[in-house]
Design a protein around this motif. Structure first.
Motif, PDB file in Angstrom:
ATOM      1  N   SER A   1       0.826  -1.200   0.000  1.00 39.16           N
ATOM      2  CA  SER A   1       0.000   0.000   0.000  1.00 39.16           C
ATOM      3  C   SER A   1       0.865   1.257   0.000  1.00 39.16           C
ATOM      4  O   SER A   1       0.607   2.212  -0.738  1.00 39.16           O
ATOM      5  N   GLU A   2       1.926   1.247   0.799  1.00 38.64           N
ATOM      6  CA  GLU A   2       2.818   2.402   0.876  1.00 38.64           C
ATOM      7  C   GLU A   2       3.591   2.583  -0.430  1.00 38.64           C
ATOM      8  O   GLU A   2       3.781   3.714  -0.895  1.00 38.64           O
ATOM      9  N   ASP A   3       4.026   1.465  -1.020  1.00 36.17           N
ATOM     10  CA  ASP A   3       4.768   1.552  -2.289  1.00 36.17           C
ATOM     11  C   ASP A   3       3.893   2.140  -3.393  1.00 36.17           C
ATOM     12  O   ASP A   3       4.348   2.973  -4.178  1.00 36.17           O
ATOM     13  N   LEU A   4       2.650   1.680  -3.454  1.00 34.77           N
ATOM     14  CA  LEU A   4       1.749   2.162  -4.497  1.00 34.77           C
ATOM     15  C   LEU A   4       1.441   3.646  -4.318  1.00 34.77           C
ATOM     16  O   LEU A   4       1.345   4.389  -5.306  1.00 34.77           O
ATOM     17  N   PHE A   5       1.304   4.067  -3.073  1.00 35.72           N
ATOM     18  CA  PHE A   5       0.898   5.451  -2.818  1.00 35.72           C
ATOM     19  C   PHE A   5       2.070   6.430  -2.834  1.00 35.72           C
ATOM     20  O   PHE A   5       1.853   7.642  -2.879  1.00 35.72           O
ATOM     21  N   SER A   6       3.298   5.912  -2.825  1.00 36.51           N
ATOM     22  CA  SER A   6       4.457   6.799  -2.705  1.00 36.51           C
ATOM     23  C   SER A   6       4.517   7.839  -3.839  1.00 36.51           C
ATOM     24  O   SER A   6       5.021   8.939  -3.645  1.00 36.51           O
ATOM     25  N   GLU A   7       3.991   7.496  -5.010  1.00 37.17           N
ATOM     26  CA  GLU A   7       3.982   8.446  -6.131  1.00 37.17           C
ATOM     27  C   GLU A   7       3.113   9.662  -5.848  1.00 37.17           C
ATOM     28  O   GLU A   7       3.277  10.708  -6.472  1.00 37.17           O
ATOM     29  N   PHE A   8       2.174   9.519  -4.901  1.00 38.10           N
ATOM     30  CA  PHE A   8       1.211  10.595  -4.629  1.00 38.10           C
ATOM     31  C   PHE A   8       1.386  11.178  -3.226  1.00 38.10           C
ATOM     32  O   PHE A   8       0.606  12.017  -2.805  1.00 38.10           O
TER      33      PHE A   8
END
Length: 243
Positions: free
Chosen positions: A58-65
């Motif tokens: 979840s953190e990896d996916l959201f890191s872009e935002f």
């Protein structure tokens, strides 16, 4: 034989049988309890690993935002950096012979580098495809999202940069060095990404949807949530029947 001796002998046999039956039952029940305890321990440890992995995903996916993240989309300039990398061949005085060779052949045979943002997605995707600690439905959604992004981005980047290097090799244009010109090149790529559903806003929505799936997975272990859903479902059925 004395009748009392026969009765005593039968009683002893009955006691022995009962003892064996009780002993066997206790052994079986003890084994089952131990097995359930072991399985529960293994299941608990597995679920803990699943939850830890999903939290990291979840953190990896959201890191872009995430504004505080080093990988936030506004902090990366892969298109600008790639143009500068290609331009070095045509601008650097130490590479004059290579530049003249390209001009003579009228083609650029040195390939287009994989942009850093695509490399990041590739590195993220590789372990996910076979990760045993990501539930199948969540894994399928993540793999679909990342694979589609990689394919679309690679196709657009290759087309645009191959066109750029071809024009340079044939001397149809000079290297883009002014920021406004590079931004126009970049914006043309952004427009194509948006058209194919891979713009930054679309990806953010998809990311939130996957994180909602992760939240649903976590909440599925909450007994109060299950109770509430049963009550809600019963109320919905009652309303439907009354209609």
């Amino acid at each position: 034989m004395d009748l009392s001796s026969i009765k005593l002998d039968d009683t002893l046999k009955a006691v022995q049988i009962a003892f064996y039956v009780v002993g066997t039952s206790v052994a079986v029940l003890t084994y089952r309890a131990a097995r359930r305890g072991l399985l529960n321990t293994v299941a608990t440890e597995y679920q803990k690993r699943v939850m830890d992995r999903l939290q990291q995903l979840s953190e990896d996916l959201f890191s872009e935002f995430d504004d505080a993240s080093l990988t936030h989309w506004s902090r990366t300039n892969p298109v600008h950096d790639t143009i500068k990398e290609i331009n070095e061949i045509f601008i650097d005085d130490d590479l004059v012979d290579l530049k003249e060779e390209i001009f003579a052949a009228r083609r650029y045979d040195y390939g287009i580098p994989i942009l850093p943002n695509v490399l990041r997605l590739m590195h993220m995707l590789k372990p996910i495809t076979s990760d045993p600690f990501i539930p199948r439905n969540i894994k399928a959604a993540v793999v679909d999202l990342i694979e589609n992004r990689i394919n679309v981005m690679q196709s657009i980047y290759n087309t645009e940069f191959e066109r750029y290097t071809d024009r340079l090799a044939k001397r149809k244009q000079k290297p883009l060095t002014k920021l406004d010109d590079i931004n126009k090149f970049h914006n043309r790529i952004i427009d194509q990404l948006n058209q194919q559903g891979c713009g930054i806003r679309s990806i953010e929505v998809d990311t939130h949807n996957i994180r909602a799936m992760i939240q649903d997975y976590f909440e599925s272990f909450n007994p109060h949530r299950r109770w509430w859903h049963r009550i809600f479902a019963a109320e919905r059925r009652l309303e439907h029947n009354q209609e």
